[in-house]
Motif scaffolding. Structure first.
Motif, mmCIF file in Angstrom:
data_model
loop_
_atom_site.group_PDB
_atom_site.id
_atom_site.type_symbol
_atom_site.label_atom_id
_atom_site.label_comp_id
_atom_site.label_asym_id
_atom_site.label_seq_id
_atom_site.Cartn_x
_atom_site.Cartn_y
_atom_site.Cartn_z
ATOM 1 N N MET A 198 0.848 -1.194 0.000
ATOM 2 C CA MET A 198 0.000 0.000 0.000
ATOM 3 C C MET A 198 0.886 1.246 0.000
ATOM 4 O O MET A 198 2.098 1.164 0.193
ATOM 5 N N ALA A 199 0.266 2.421 -0.188
ATOM 6 C CA ALA A 199 1.016 3.653 -0.398
ATOM 7 C C ALA A 199 0.951 4.560 0.831
ATOM 8 O O ALA A 199 0.132 4.373 1.727
ATOM 9 N N GLU A 200 1.858 5.558 0.849
ATOM 10 C CA GLU A 200 1.936 6.487 1.968
ATOM 11 C C GLU A 200 1.198 7.778 1.656
ATOM 12 O O GLU A 200 1.301 8.330 0.559
ATOM 13 N N LEU A 201 0.469 8.267 2.675
ATOM 14 C CA LEU A 201 -0.299 9.503 2.547
ATOM 15 C C LEU A 201 0.503 10.668 3.115
ATOM 16 O O LEU A 201 1.140 10.547 4.165
ATOM 17 N N LEU B 148 -1.478 13.943 -0.838
ATOM 18 C CA LEU B 148 -0.623 13.265 -1.810
ATOM 19 C C LEU B 148 -0.501 11.811 -1.382
ATOM 20 O O LEU B 148 -0.366 11.502 -0.191
ATOM 21 N N LEU B 149 -0.566 10.921 -2.353
ATOM 22 C CA LEU B 149 -0.350 9.499 -2.105
ATOM 23 C C LEU B 149 0.842 9.077 -2.943
ATOM 24 O O LEU B 149 0.785 9.102 -4.180
ATOM 25 N N ASP B 150 1.945 8.759 -2.259
ATOM 26 C CA ASP B 150 3.203 8.488 -2.952
ATOM 27 C C ASP B 150 3.569 9.621 -3.903
ATOM 28 O O ASP B 150 4.028 9.389 -5.024
ATOM 29 N N GLY B 151 3.316 10.841 -3.434
ATOM 30 C CA GLY B 151 3.707 12.013 -4.194
ATOM 31 C C GLY B 151 2.729 12.474 -5.243
ATOM 32 O O GLY B 151 2.918 13.533 -5.848
ATOM 33 N N GLU B 152 1.665 11.717 -5.490
ATOM 34 C CA GLU B 152 0.664 12.081 -6.489
ATOM 35 C C GLU B 152 -0.597 12.613 -5.816
ATOM 36 O O GLU B 152 -0.976 12.144 -4.744
ATOM 37 N N PRO B 153 -1.275 13.603 -6.439
ATOM 38 C CA PRO B 153 -2.514 14.137 -5.841
ATOM 39 C C PRO B 153 -3.531 13.015 -5.592
ATOM 40 O O PRO B 153 -3.705 12.116 -6.422
ATOM 41 N N VAL C 140 -3.589 1.165 6.413
ATOM 42 C CA VAL C 140 -3.951 2.302 7.272
ATOM 43 C C VAL C 140 -3.129 3.521 6.884
ATOM 44 O O VAL C 140 -1.919 3.565 7.106
ATOM 45 N N ILE C 141 -3.799 4.531 6.320
ATOM 46 C CA ILE C 141 -3.080 5.701 5.810
ATOM 47 C C ILE C 141 -3.123 6.888 6.774
ATOM 48 O O ILE C 141 -2.327 7.826 6.627
ATOM 49 N N ALA C 142 -4.021 6.881 7.762
ATOM 50 C CA ALA C 142 -4.101 7.974 8.727
ATOM 51 C C ALA C 142 -4.828 7.485 9.971
ATOM 52 O O ALA C 142 -5.641 6.549 9.914
ATOM 53 N N VAL C 143 -4.554 8.152 11.101
ATOM 54 C CA VAL C 143 -5.122 7.756 12.395
ATOM 55 C C VAL C 143 -5.671 8.996 13.090
ATOM 56 O O VAL C 143 -5.022 10.041 13.132
ATOM 57 N N GLN C 144 -6.869 8.850 13.650
ATOM 58 C CA GLN C 144 -7.527 9.980 14.304
ATOM 59 C C GLN C 144 -7.113 10.089 15.770
ATOM 60 O O GLN C 144 -6.947 9.084 16.459
ATOM 61 N N VAL D 143 1.987 7.440 10.495
ATOM 62 C CA VAL D 143 1.175 7.965 9.404
ATOM 63 C C VAL D 143 0.560 9.284 9.873
ATOM 64 O O VAL D 143 0.592 9.607 11.068
ATOM 65 N N PRO D 144 -0.022 10.090 8.969
ATOM 66 C CA PRO D 144 -0.620 11.357 9.397
ATOM 67 C C PRO D 144 -1.693 11.173 10.469
ATOM 68 O O PRO D 144 -2.464 10.218 10.439
#
Length: 582
Positions: free
Chosen positions: A1-4, A12-17, A150-154, A183-184
């Protein structure tokens, strides 16, 4: 999976919008055999992400013991999401609201009289630290930085509506980082609470269901750079006992969604699929009057409680397709449902007579609360002896939430928190007559200051102005009904009783348990606790997931707290969530 990552004007996900198009899907409200089906339907509607809360009160029912088994196997749920090419927003709380019992906070926190929830109270933080210390290492392999979904955590949940203890939020953010969450992070609040609920250096997001242009402007005014994100786009609503079934037209919700996406914002539907408050897990609200939430969490969402598409599914997919790629797949078909009428329940056992088989009595000079008894869900049976024959005015300092009163085994009335009833008059037949109070926890309050919601009898109980000095408090969590000595009866007993029957099936499928003629109680299928029913509505049928049934004989048990006009139930192929507001 990719990084946010977050940029000045978006993700950005792996540098892409990248735009997050997500929907809430609570694994703990869905039978685990259905997880893959619901996730696949999320992808089919055009979602690229799902979000889920994590209920602390189920994962750590006993302090120091973490449960990730069966329907609580969150790592498996995350693996299934990844297999469906879905990212995940993780919302671990510790407080989650969610119309869930106690907002997800475990009841054992309330066993300590001075506990200050959702603050920097050292006792509360020690409990949170211990829980996250067990949970987060188990979830770390599922972070996108380690190849997971999991790309972000609240951080916390709508804290601005509750308090302004900035140190508490800072502690949670530091705790997440210390436990390896790289992650963010983000917070979520209603627009008017953003200043109180957000943290410097943490992405602030907003929750609302309408007024998108105005509310997104408020979010941008609060946070001048960074992605615009609606973490909870309220496309439906929940129901309470005694109310009506709440709905929202698909066209109205779709138009508001289009405004959100046209503004370039990311979004997560609350809910994509609501599911069910199985067992005793539904919460409550108390804004001067206590209101308990129903068993169904259908939420008028894009998927019904049984996972079937509603008009919102098609309407939302159409809007999403204007802004993002949507899979070229047909709309999902409704699943098969069962109809079986007149399922007889010929065996019964009175609850008061069998109580000693369901829990151990604890003696004391006053009634003990559920929390003092180490109990989270269910009922407590309180017993004492009345001092004399004759008229009695019974007064309870507090009842949470509903007490059925019995004198010498006979019903004498009900004390109900919702109706602010705390006193009852009756006649004692003799000195030493037995007084029983069967008290039901109808759901701990899940929102606002009322979350400090202890259950059972609270304080003293007086008879004619004098406290009754000797009590037994018997916790009945009803987790195991096996000890009950069921026997055949010609006439169903009046008063709290368990009723049992056998349902023979050639095949299994989803269905709805229709309890027409019954008054109030709980129901089980093959030991699986389907939830609460109540003739006051609006919900009239309980959802039965197909996986809890089996080909052959099935055990159906109903706990009726008052009386039934028929010793039978029906299985129907359609839900009945009650009348809607005109």
């Amino acid at each position: 999976m990719a990084e946010l990552q977050t940029a000045a004007d978006g993700f950005l996900l792996d540098g892409e919008p990248f735009r997050i198009i997500s929907g809430a899907l609570h694994y703990f409200r869905v039978h685990p055999a259905h997880w893959q089906d619901r996730l696949r339907k999320a992808r089919g509607m055009g979602l690229n992400t799902v979000d889920t809360y994590i209920p602390w009160n189920l994962h750590e029912r006993t302090r120091g013991t973490l449960d990730l088994a069966g329907g609580l196997d969150l790592p498996r749920f995350l693996d299934l999401a990844a297999a469906e090419d879905l990212h995940v927003l993780l919302r671990p709380g510790p407080y989650i609201c969610a119309e869930w019992e106690g907002g997800g906070l475990p009841s054992w926190l309330l066993a300590e009289p001075g506990m200050r929830l959702r603050t920097t109270d050292p006792h509360y933080l020690a409990a949170v630290d211990g829980y996250f210390g067990m949970l987060l290492p188990r979830l770390a392999p599922h972070l996108s930085t380690r190849g997971g979904p999991v790309i972000a955590v609240q951080v916390e949940n709508e804290y601005g509506a509750y308090g302004d203890d900035r140190g508490y939020l800072e502690h949670l953010a530091e705790l997440l980082r210390r436990q390896g969450v790289d992650v963010p992070l983000f917070t979520c609040d209603q627009p008017g609470d953003l200043a109180r609920g957000s943290l410097p250096g943490v992405l602030a997001t907003a929750n609302f269901g309408s007024g998108a242009a105005r509310n997104l402007a408020l979010l941008r005014a609060h946070q001048q750079q960074g992605p615009l994100m609606v973490t909870e786009f309220w496309n439906g609503w929940f129901d309470r006992w005694g109310g009506v079934h709440t709905t929202r037209p698909a066209a109205d919700a779709a138009a508001e969604l289009d405004t959100v996406l046209s503004a370039g914002a990311s979004v997560s539907f609350y809910m994509f699929h609501g599911g069910t408050n199985f067992g005793f897990t539904s919460g409550a609200n108390d804004k001067h009057t206590y209101r308990a939430t129903v068993t169904s969490y259908d939420y008028d969402a894009p998927l019904t409680e049984a996972g079937d598409p509603t008009p919102k599914y098609a309407a939302f997919r159409e809007v999403i397709a204007r802004h993002a790629p949507v899979p070229d797949t047909p709309l999902p078909a409704p699943s098969k449902k069962l109809t079986v009428l007149d399922v007889r329940l010929p065996q019964s056992v009175p609850l008061l007579a069998a109580a000693e088989l369901l829990g151990h009595a604890v003696p004391g000079p006053r009634p003990l609360t559920m929390e003092e008894l180490g109990q989270d869900f269910g009922f407590v049976l309180y017993s004492a002896d009345l001092p004399a024959a004759g008229p009695v005015l019974l007064e309870a300092e507090g009842v949470a939430d509903r007490a059925q009163v019995f004198v010498a085994g006979q019903p004498a009335g009900v004390l109900e928190r919702e109706s602010h009833h705390r006193a009852l008059a009756f006649t004692s037949p003799a000195a030493g007559a037995r007084l029983d109070l069967l008290v039901e926890n109808q759901g701990r309050v899940n929102y606002g200051r009322g979350i400090h919601d202890r259950k059972g009898v609270l304080g003293q109980v007086r008879a004619n102005g004098r406290p009754l000095p000797r009590w037994t408090s018997r916790p009945l969590d009803l987790a195991d009904l096996a000890p009950l000595p069921f026997g055949r009866t010609d006439t169903p007993p009046v008063g709290p009783a368990f009723h049992r029957g056998v349902l023979a099936l050639e095949e299994v499928a989803d269905t709805y348990l229709d309890l027409t003629g019954w008054t109030k109680g709980n129901a089980w299928a093959n030991g699986f606790h389907l939830g609460r029913y109540w003739s006051r509505g609006p919900q009239n049928r309980l959802y039965v997931p197909g996986p809890v049934l089996r080909a052959g004989d099935n055990d159906i048990v109903v706990l009726e707290l008052h009386a039934t006009t028929r010793a039978a139930v029906d299985l129907r192929d359609t839900p009945d969530l009650g009348p809607t507001q005109e």
